[in-house]
Design a protein around this motif. Structure first.
Motif, short mmCIF file in Angstrom:
data_model
loop_
_atom_site.label_atom_id
_atom_site.label_comp_id
_atom_site.label_asym_id
_atom_site.label_seq_id
_atom_site.Cartn_x
_atom_site.Cartn_y
_atom_site.Cartn_z
N GLN A 1 8.91 -8.33 -4.34
CA GLN A 1 7.66 -7.75 -3.86
C GLN A 1 7.49 -7.85 -2.35
N ARG A 2 8.51 -8.33 -1.66
CA ARG A 2 8.41 -8.43 -0.20
C ARG A 2 8.27 -7.03 0.40
N GLY A 3 7.25 -6.84 1.19
CA GLY A 3 6.98 -5.53 1.78
C GLY A 3 6.02 -4.68 0.99
N ASN A 4 5.58 -5.15 -0.19
CA ASN A 4 4.62 -4.40 -0.99
C ASN A 4 3.26 -4.43 -0.28
N PRO A 5 2.67 -3.26 0.00
CA PRO A 5 1.38 -3.27 0.73
C PRO A 5 0.25 -3.91 -0.04
N VAL A 6 0.39 -4.13 -1.33
CA VAL A 6 -0.70 -4.77 -2.09
C VAL A 6 -0.89 -6.22 -1.66
N LEU A 7 0.14 -6.84 -1.09
CA LEU A 7 0.01 -8.23 -0.64
C LEU A 7 -0.97 -8.36 0.52
N GLU A 8 -1.12 -7.31 1.31
CA GLU A 8 -2.09 -7.34 2.40
C GLU A 8 -3.52 -7.35 1.89
N CYS A 9 -3.72 -6.95 0.62
CA CYS A 9 -5.06 -6.92 0.02
C CYS A 9 -5.39 -8.20 -0.74
N VAL A 10 -4.44 -9.11 -0.85
CA VAL A 10 -4.69 -10.40 -1.50
C VAL A 10 -5.10 -11.38 -0.40
#
Length: 308
Positions: A117-126
């Motif tokens: 999941q590295r680079g998944n933009p959803v991580l910026e929303c967590v």
């Protein structure tokens, strides 16, 4: 009389006008007192006999006549205390705790994220929970000891339809709560969602649909934040009284509200009286018309399963 003549003479005061040499000497003495010192010992060594606090030239000489000189301890002695010194306005460095000790099952207070999941933009929303990458987990996100999340976007599924099946098979039976978080990022999603739903049912996955990255991030945060909460917090709270249960039962009939429940209860006395009443008797109650009376009567007299 001699004393009286000498008394005015004794009261006379003599004023001396300072010369240029006196003024220059006073200026040099002031500059000497204000000059920077070479060590902390010199700065804290004062001549107590002087009218002004100034560095004493005899600070390093032993005291005489029982007087104790006011000297500062050596710098080494000041810094040799076992207790740490806290400076006002300073902050201690932050020490990051290990992410679950490297274990994929005991995540503690951190959401473990798969390296895939590295680079998944959803991580910026967590943003409201801590997360850390881990190489020891199979799912995309571990949000509890028995809870995991697989992330999938509809666009990616249309390009790689076999991907999610392989990921679900890799989970095995390791997790009790298995969430398939789907990001619906396309308008034409009816057929792909039907395929994903079939795969999720076979793989014993729970589907959560997110229509934006922010919503997907909130789902991950909520699953982690409510990891140890009981399911009672999302259940409907029904008061355990007779009138509350009567209202909960009768309001399940279409167009029947709580005011109608009070009217029916006061006219027929009990749930049994309402159930045995005819349609004409029900229509005589204030606020209960013919249509509502027929619906209440059918709810108690028609079979639950219609016979075809």
């Amino acid at each position: 009389m001699a004393d009286s003549t000498e008394q005015p003479a004794q009261r006379k005061r003599q004023f001396r006008i300072p010369t240029v040499e006196d003024i220059e000497k006073s200026r040099k003495d002031a500059e000497k007192r204000l000059a920077p010192v070479e060590s902390m010992r010199d700065a804290l060594s004062f001549d107590l006999s002087s009218s002004t606090l100034q560095p004493s030239a005899k600070a390093n000489t032993p005291a005489t006549n029982g007087a104790v000189p006011l000297t500062a301890p050596p710098i080494e002695a000041q810094t040799s205390h076992s207790q740490p010194v806290t400076i006002a306005g300073s902050r201690a460095p932050l020490i990051a705790s290990p992410a679950g000790g490297g274990s994929g099952r005991g995540s503690g207070q951190i959401v473990l994220v798969n390296e895939l999941q590295r680079g998944n933009p959803v991580l910026e929303c967590v943003r409201n929970v801590r997360w850390s990458y881990s190489k020891d987990i199979i799912p995309d996100y571990v949000v509890g000891r028995t809870s995991c999340v697989l992330y999938l976007s509809v666009k990616y599924h249309r390009l790689h339809p076999e991907y999610i099946s392989k990921r679900i098979d890799g989970l095995g039976k390791n997790y009790r709560l298995r969430v398939l978080l789907i990001h619906v990022d396309t308008d034409d999603c009816k057929i792909p969602l039907r395929e994903i739903n079939r795969i999720a049912v076979v793989g014993e996955m729970t589907i959560l649909l997110a229509w934006s990255l922010d919503e997907a991030g909130r789902y991950i945060e909520t699953l982690k934040a409510f990891e140890h909460r009981q399911p009672d917090i999302i259940r409907e709270r029904v008061e355990d009284t007779y009138m509350a249960r009567l209202a909960n039962s009768l309001t399940s009939i279409k167009s029947v509200n709580k005011t109608d429940v009070l009217t029916l209860s006061s006219n027929f006395g009990s749930f049994e009286g309402v159930a045995k009443a005819t349609s004409d008797e029900l229509s005589l109650c204030p606020g209960v018309g013919d249509l509502k009376a027929q619906r209440i009567f059918k709810a108690f007299h028609e079979p639950f399963i219609s016979e075809k």
